[in-house]
Motif scaffolding. Structure first.
Motif, mmCIF file in Angstrom:
data_model
loop_
_atom_site.group_PDB
_atom_site.id
_atom_site.type_symbol
_atom_site.label_atom_id
_atom_site.label_comp_id
_atom_site.label_asym_id
_atom_site.label_seq_id
_atom_site.Cartn_x
_atom_site.Cartn_y
_atom_site.Cartn_z
ATOM 1 N N ARG A 106 9.801 82.586 34.080
ATOM 2 C CA ARG A 106 10.517 83.649 34.785
ATOM 3 C C ARG A 106 11.949 83.230 35.113
ATOM 4 N N SER A 107 12.100 81.995 35.614
ATOM 5 C CA SER A 107 13.443 81.530 35.964
ATOM 6 C C SER A 107 14.303 81.356 34.722
ATOM 7 N N VAL A 108 13.696 80.942 33.615
ATOM 8 C CA VAL A 108 14.433 80.808 32.352
ATOM 9 C C VAL A 108 14.951 82.173 31.908
ATOM 10 N N PHE A 109 14.096 83.203 32.009
ATOM 11 C CA PHE A 109 14.488 84.556 31.603
ATOM 12 C C PHE A 109 15.694 85.031 32.395
ATOM 13 N N TRP A 110 15.620 84.904 33.726
ATOM 14 C CA TRP A 110 16.702 85.391 34.560
ATOM 15 C C TRP A 110 17.967 84.562 34.384
ATOM 16 N N PHE A 111 17.803 83.255 34.269
ATOM 17 C CA PHE A 111 18.971 82.394 34.126
ATOM 18 C C PHE A 111 19.673 82.639 32.793
ATOM 19 N N LYS A 112 18.882 82.894 31.763
ATOM 20 C CA LYS A 112 19.453 83.185 30.452
ATOM 21 C C LYS A 112 20.390 84.376 30.526
ATOM 22 N N TYR A 113 19.931 85.467 31.116
ATOM 23 C CA TYR A 113 20.748 86.676 31.163
ATOM 24 C C TYR A 113 21.857 86.593 32.198
ATOM 25 N N ILE A 114 21.656 85.784 33.230
ATOM 26 C CA ILE A 114 22.749 85.544 34.181
ATOM 27 C C ILE A 114 23.907 84.867 33.461
ATOM 28 N N ILE A 115 23.590 83.833 32.661
ATOM 29 C CA ILE A 115 24.631 83.122 31.909
ATOM 30 C C ILE A 115 25.325 84.058 30.927
ATOM 31 N N LEU A 116 24.551 84.867 30.196
ATOM 32 C CA LEU A 116 25.133 85.786 29.208
ATOM 33 C C LEU A 116 26.082 86.783 29.866
ATOM 34 N N PHE A 117 25.647 87.385 30.960
ATOM 35 C CA PHE A 117 26.472 88.414 31.602
ATOM 36 C C PHE A 117 27.641 87.808 32.367
ATOM 37 N N VAL A 118 27.468 86.602 32.923
ATOM 38 C CA VAL A 118 28.580 85.947 33.614
ATOM 39 C C VAL A 118 29.676 85.577 32.622
ATOM 40 N N LEU A 119 29.305 85.036 31.456
ATOM 41 C CA LEU A 119 30.298 84.698 30.441
ATOM 42 C C LEU A 119 30.990 85.956 29.910
ATOM 43 N N THR A 120 30.237 87.042 29.778
ATOM 44 C CA THR A 120 30.845 88.310 29.367
ATOM 45 C C THR A 120 31.838 88.783 30.421
ATOM 46 N N ALA A 121 31.468 88.629 31.702
ATOM 47 C CA ALA A 121 32.371 89.011 32.795
ATOM 48 C C ALA A 121 33.636 88.153 32.790
ATOM 49 N N PHE A 122 33.485 86.850 32.473
ATOM 50 C CA PHE A 122 34.657 85.977 32.347
ATOM 51 C C PHE A 122 35.595 86.508 31.261
ATOM 52 N N ALA A 123 35.009 86.896 30.113
ATOM 53 C CA ALA A 123 35.812 87.394 28.995
ATOM 54 C C ALA A 123 36.526 88.688 29.365
ATOM 55 N N ILE A 124 35.836 89.562 30.078
ATOM 56 C CA ILE A 124 36.452 90.822 30.523
ATOM 57 C C ILE A 124 37.616 90.527 31.471
#
Length: 458
Positions: A106-124
């Motif tokens: 469960r923590s892997v699932f949430w952490f995976k998408y947190i990293i993906l969306f945070v990096l996308t937010a950095f790019a934006i």
């Protein structure tokens, strides 16, 4: 249309790139193909004379990419200096320790998408809030690669997230790089081309015209995250990777002074870059702060700069080669011929919209920059759109999307080269198959579809 020199050269470029031939070599060969075909027979030119003209045009255009190459070299040196401060290790350690050495599913699932969306937010944010473009990638991404490996994150998803933020943002939001693209380039060139036809574009209308195409990119991003690259991907380990204990040992040596010094260097670098509009000056200030702060000695500056060159040299050389290729394309006059050739192939409004977008894709794929493509596209497309009865908003959408198409999926675009520079820091991410192909599929195809919808409905 299929025998146009630009179309043939783009096909050559893509085939060579997909065969894993170096992008710079592929660009040079594609430029030679384009130039020789375009110049051959013009004013009685022989094949040898056409080759001479092509080489002259290519070398004459190389200087256009020199400033970009220098920007990336200094940026790479700054990233190396920042890593020497230990702050990047500290960042990685904090992230890893947060979800534990043995994370649950469960923590892997949430952490995976947190990293993906945070990096996308950095790019934006890198396009408007803190307009530093790809400067953050070699600083933020490499320290997280170990975390991504532990989470088995497919780096193609990360590439899609980064490229989305780098491209969709400037297409829609008129701030930072978006202000340059929408207001200073798109609106200016559309008004210039549409002056004699009574077409007047505004920034607000341009944003409205780009909304539907950007929705297509959002769909592509979500599809990449939750469908295409949802499954875990394990990357082969060539050598023993650093464990959390190894990182912890180095983090223990990081003093609060280093954190404060790095923070000051980052703020100073961003501030100088924004005030002078120069990545070179910003990076230089950051390097001086690190040197004076004792992160590295002045006599080690040569090693730091060389390491920075290794990190970012590929982007610089590709940008230089792409500038030469663009000059060859402009010298042949093939763009105008390509568009004129469309007139005899078009028998409906829907076909006209699709072919104009497709030609825009071909042009941008080779040049690798939507910013450089607009002046070429607008002067030809605005009269053509109005002749086919497209509304002003639809015309703006067609020109904007045609210019942006290919930026995400081009081998020569910094929107794909930037993510590769960070994700391939450990040599496990292929530029063409892991950055270019995924972004082409998930962004260019939706842009074609949603761009066509915008053209037919606005």
């Amino acid at each position: 249309m299929l025998f146009n020199e630009i179309v043939i050269s783009i096909i050559v470029l893509l085939v060579l790139s997909l065969m894993r031939i170096n992008v710079v070599i592929s660009l040079i060969i594609a430029a030679l193909v384009c130039g020789v075909i375009g110049h051959y027979g013009v004013d009685g030119a022989t094949a040898f004379q056409a080759l001479e003209k092509t080489i002259k045009a290519f070398t004459g255009g190389l200087g256009g990419g020199a400033e970009t190459a220098m920007n990336y070299a200094v940026l790479g040196a700054f990233a190396v200096a920042l890593s020497k401060s230990g702050v990047t290790d500290l960042l990685a350690y904090k992230v890893i320790s947060h979800f534990g050495k043995r994370p649950s599913d469960r923590s892997v699932f949430w952490f995976k998408y947190i990293i993906l969306f945070v990096l996308t937010a950095f790019a934006i944010s890198s396009q408007n809030l803190i307009p530093i473009h790809i400067a953050f990638i070699p600083i933020v991404v490499p320290p997280l690669l170990g975390v991504m490996n532990q989470l088995n994150i497919d780096r193609r998803a990360v590439a899609c997230g980064l490229t989305f933020g780098l491209t969709a943002t400037y297409m829609l939001i008129p701030a930072g790089f978006g202000q340059i693209f929408i207001e200073s380039i798109l609106v200016k060139n559309i008004n210039k081309a549409g002056e004699s036809f009574g077409l007047v574009a505004t920034t607000a209308e341009m944003t409205k015209a780009m909304a539907i195409p950007v929705m297509g990119m959002i769909v592509g991003l979500l599809f990449a995250f939750f469908v295409s690259y949802r499954k875990p991907r394990t990357y082969a380990v060539a050598a023993k990777e650093q464990s959390i204990d190894d990182i912890a040992a180095r983090v223990a040596k990081v003093k609060p002074y280093h954190v404060w010094l790095s923070t000051i260097a980052i703020i100073a670098t961003c501030s100088v870059q924004l005030s002078t509009n120069s990545t070179i000056m910003g990076g230089l200030v950051g390097l001086i702060i690190f040197a004076l702060g004792g992160v590295f000695k002045l006599k080690q500056s040569n090693d730091v700069f060389q390491d920075g060159l290794r990190l970012m040299a590929m982007i610089g050389f590709v940008m230089i080669a792409a500038s030469g290729y663009a000059n060859v394309v402009n010298s042949t006059g093939g763009v105008a011929e390509l568009v004129e050739g469309l007139r005899g192939s078009i028998d409906s409004k829907g076909m006209a919209a699709f072919l104009m977008l497709l030609v825009g894709l071909l042009i941008t794929m080779g040049i690798g920059s939507s910013f450089s493509t607009v002046p070429i596209i607008a002067s030809i497309y605005v009269p053509l759109c109005l002749a086919f009865g497209f509304s002003p908003l639809a015309t703006m959408s067609i020109v904007g999307v045609a210019a942006a198409l290919g930026d995400a999926g081009s081998p020569a675009s910094d929107s794909t080269l930037g993510p590769t520079s960070g994700l391939n820091a450990d040599g496990k991410h292929d530029h063409i198959w892991d950055s270019v192909v995924p972004t082409f599929i998930h962004f260019n195809i939706p842009l074609l579809i949603f761009g066509w919808i915008a053209a037919m409905t606005l």
